[in-house]
Motif scaffolding. Sequence first.
Motif, mmCIF file in Angstrom:
data_model
loop_
_atom_site.group_PDB
_atom_site.id
_atom_site.type_symbol
_atom_site.label_atom_id
_atom_site.label_comp_id
_atom_site.label_asym_id
_atom_site.label_seq_id
_atom_site.Cartn_x
_atom_site.Cartn_y
_atom_site.Cartn_z
ATOM 1 N N THR A 56 25.475 40.588 -36.896
ATOM 2 C CA THR A 56 26.640 41.469 -37.213
ATOM 3 C C THR A 56 27.647 40.735 -37.399
ATOM 4 O O THR A 56 28.561 42.709 -38.395
ATOM 5 C CB THR A 56 26.980 42.435 -35.742
ATOM 6 O OG1 THR A 56 25.390 42.676 -34.933
ATOM 7 C CG2 THR A 56 27.442 43.841 -35.748
ATOM 8 N N LEU A 57 28.377 40.172 -37.843
ATOM 9 C CA LEU A 57 29.926 39.590 -37.667
ATOM 10 C C LEU A 57 29.522 39.616 -39.041
ATOM 11 O O LEU A 57 30.815 39.941 -39.807
ATOM 12 C CB LEU A 57 30.072 38.068 -36.624
ATOM 13 C CG LEU A 57 30.393 39.121 -35.068
ATOM 14 C CD1 LEU A 57 30.453 36.995 -34.941
ATOM 15 C CD2 LEU A 57 32.271 39.209 -35.218
ATOM 16 N N VAL A 60 29.943 42.559 -41.199
ATOM 17 C CA VAL A 60 30.871 43.633 -41.296
ATOM 18 C C VAL A 60 32.111 42.487 -41.840
ATOM 19 O O VAL A 60 33.081 43.065 -43.214
ATOM 20 C CB VAL A 60 31.244 44.046 -39.720
ATOM 21 C CG1 VAL A 60 32.307 44.553 -39.729
ATOM 22 C CG2 VAL A 60 30.717 44.818 -38.855
ATOM 23 N N ASN A 61 32.057 41.374 -41.559
ATOM 24 C CA ASN A 61 32.816 41.117 -42.292
ATOM 25 C C ASN A 61 33.261 40.232 -43.531
ATOM 26 O O ASN A 61 33.641 39.801 -44.403
ATOM 27 C CB ASN A 61 34.132 40.057 -41.672
ATOM 28 C CG ASN A 61 34.275 40.296 -39.751
ATOM 29 O OD1 ASN A 61 34.742 40.759 -40.190
ATOM 30 N ND2 ASN A 61 33.674 39.380 -39.033
ATOM 31 N N ASP A 71 31.456 49.365 -39.966
ATOM 32 C CA ASP A 71 30.704 48.621 -38.544
ATOM 33 C C ASP A 71 29.308 49.783 -38.809
ATOM 34 O O ASP A 71 28.301 49.383 -37.848
ATOM 35 C CB ASP A 71 31.109 50.172 -37.813
ATOM 36 C CG ASP A 71 32.289 48.895 -37.100
ATOM 37 O OD1 ASP A 71 32.372 47.751 -37.788
ATOM 38 O OD2 ASP A 71 33.117 48.636 -36.056
ATOM 39 N N SER A 320 26.917 45.727 -30.366
ATOM 40 C CA SER A 320 28.775 46.400 -30.108
ATOM 41 C C SER A 320 29.520 45.487 -28.926
ATOM 42 O O SER A 320 30.748 46.036 -29.319
ATOM 43 C CB SER A 320 28.092 47.637 -29.743
ATOM 44 O OG SER A 320 28.188 47.555 -27.920
ATOM 45 N N LEU A 323 31.443 42.764 -31.445
ATOM 46 C CA LEU A 323 32.408 43.775 -32.151
ATOM 47 C C LEU A 323 33.608 43.711 -30.704
ATOM 48 O O LEU A 323 34.316 43.368 -31.126
ATOM 49 C CB LEU A 323 31.700 44.999 -32.826
ATOM 50 C CG LEU A 323 31.017 44.798 -34.180
ATOM 51 C CD1 LEU A 323 30.670 45.744 -34.271
ATOM 52 C CD2 LEU A 323 31.226 43.426 -35.006
ATOM 53 N N ASP A 326 35.066 40.570 -30.183
ATOM 54 C CA ASP A 326 36.044 40.145 -31.783
ATOM 55 C C ASP A 326 37.332 40.985 -31.747
ATOM 56 O O ASP A 326 37.717 40.643 -32.293
ATOM 57 C CB ASP A 326 35.387 40.393 -32.590
ATOM 58 C CG ASP A 326 35.914 39.716 -33.980
ATOM 59 O OD1 ASP A 326 35.952 38.952 -34.421
ATOM 60 O OD2 ASP A 326 36.180 40.350 -35.070
ATOM 61 N N ARG A 327 36.734 42.663 -30.932
ATOM 62 C CA ARG A 327 38.332 43.490 -31.163
ATOM 63 C C ARG A 327 39.121 43.741 -29.757
ATOM 64 O O ARG A 327 40.063 43.457 -30.215
ATOM 65 C CB ARG A 327 38.096 44.247 -31.910
ATOM 66 C CG ARG A 327 37.078 44.780 -33.142
ATOM 67 C CD ARG A 327 36.701 45.502 -33.274
ATOM 68 N NE ARG A 327 36.131 45.815 -34.531
ATOM 69 C CZ ARG A 327 35.004 46.475 -35.216
ATOM 70 N NH1 ARG A 327 34.465 46.780 -34.365
ATOM 71 N NH2 ARG A 327 34.313 46.324 -36.487
#
Length: 519
Positions: A56-57, A60-61, A71, A320, A323, A326-327
């Motif tokens: 997922t990372l 997204v990145n 996302d 999720s 993420l 991460d945030r």
Amino acid sequence: MDIAMYTLIIGWIFVLIWVPIVILTNKKTHPKALFVLFFAEMWERFSYYGMRALLTLYMVNVLFKGMQGADVKALSIYGSYTAMVYLFPVIGGLIADKIFGFKKAIVFGGILMMLGHFMLAFEGSNLLFFASLALIIVGNAYFKPNISSYLGTFYEMNDPRKDGAFTIFYMGVNIGSFLATLTCGYVGQQINWHYGFGLAGIGMALGVAVFLLSGKILGKDTGLKPDVIEFKTKKPLGLSWDAVVFIGTLIMIPICAFLLDQNELMSTLMLIISIIIIGYLLYEALRNPDKVAGHRLLVVIVLFFFHAIFWALFEQAGGSLTLFADRNIDRIISGSEIPSSLFTSFNPFFIMVLAPLFSWIWITLNKKGKEPRTPMKFFLGLFFLAAGFLVIVLGGKFFANAQGLVPMAFLAVLYFLVTVGELCLSPVGLSMITKLSPAKIVGFVMGAWFLSISLGNKLAGVIGTLTASKGGSQTLSPQQTLVNYTNTYLIWGVFVVGGFAILLLLLTPKLNKWMHGIH
């Protein structure tokens, strides 16, 4: 000070000490085959979770960076990918039952997965990325259900050691996951994404090697193909059934690659396939002249739905929740920032520590006649899952700082409670299938059981997208993303899971009766 590197080193040292202890304390209780399959599955899960920690990372990145709605797209693909990973074992289990046998299916699947992981190690187009995931999906269909079913053949149907054996086996799964999230996560985020994916491929190669080199321990007469292939057509189109399977496998790879990026179509197919398979299981249960066997299969069908709900929230870990870490998690310790992928190692670490304890608890309670029946263990699994999400919601709503960051202790407690729930439910579910399934379709029923995880994973992707802004999370502040995450987790993680837990508690007496003495 690089906290992540120290964590990686300490993690490997812990495993090198812990695994021999587990084997030495259990070698007199269980057959040697358990420990062979333990290691094979450990390395296979190293490959899967090593890749999952980054998936997922990475999307997204890197893959969709700067794209509007990155996302939502990434989480939708993640949901479709993990759904197919657990959907196609239904077919893989049936092929092992009817054509390949367990051993051949496990090796064939392992080789396909290894190729998929190594392809991810090369930078390339989106097409190469989707083809790599498709190889892993198809290979997993052969490997995943059959190594669990194969383990069940080394125990009698109502062997009191069986739940303990599957708990130890499940610990092997999570040792692989723990090492993978530490190692592949660190290498992928701190050095190079594709190096991290490449390490996952090495893990899969080790899994196949362990299995192939342990023929004497497993026995020459175990896991072989059936003597008679029970199909009306003996050689379709003049081909052997093995050739038909190989050709069908090659066809499925591009189909899976296509479906990964077709969210609505994938959801529709999932619904259709689920209805067909559940309908077939109901048919088998109701038409079975042996009413006891029919009732036992009905228990599997009922618990199927509760199992799916559990995994819909549990699998936020790779989507999720990664993420969110991460945030919205404060990841700074002594001036060093911990990579967000490493937080997924909490779950397998807790399983390594707690699995032997749970194995001992179930065996001890069984001797005293006080062990909870399988439906009650499933209720406990859902209860602890809801409690874990309640913790993260409380952390987000009452303990976040002005920057929208939550202390990492709340995420650690969430993973601890979710892990306790997982140990009550998941390994016990695998053991249950080998006990309650009619002998002739045990591989198929095991595959159908993984379908419930597949449904849960697809729903996990849907729930995950509810945490994202349709315009792309890049436009949101940490304070805004925190609101999205906590509100979604409150509704789905606490209220929905809690409601299903209560419903299952009410159904437990009836399900216990239908099990007819099987514990």
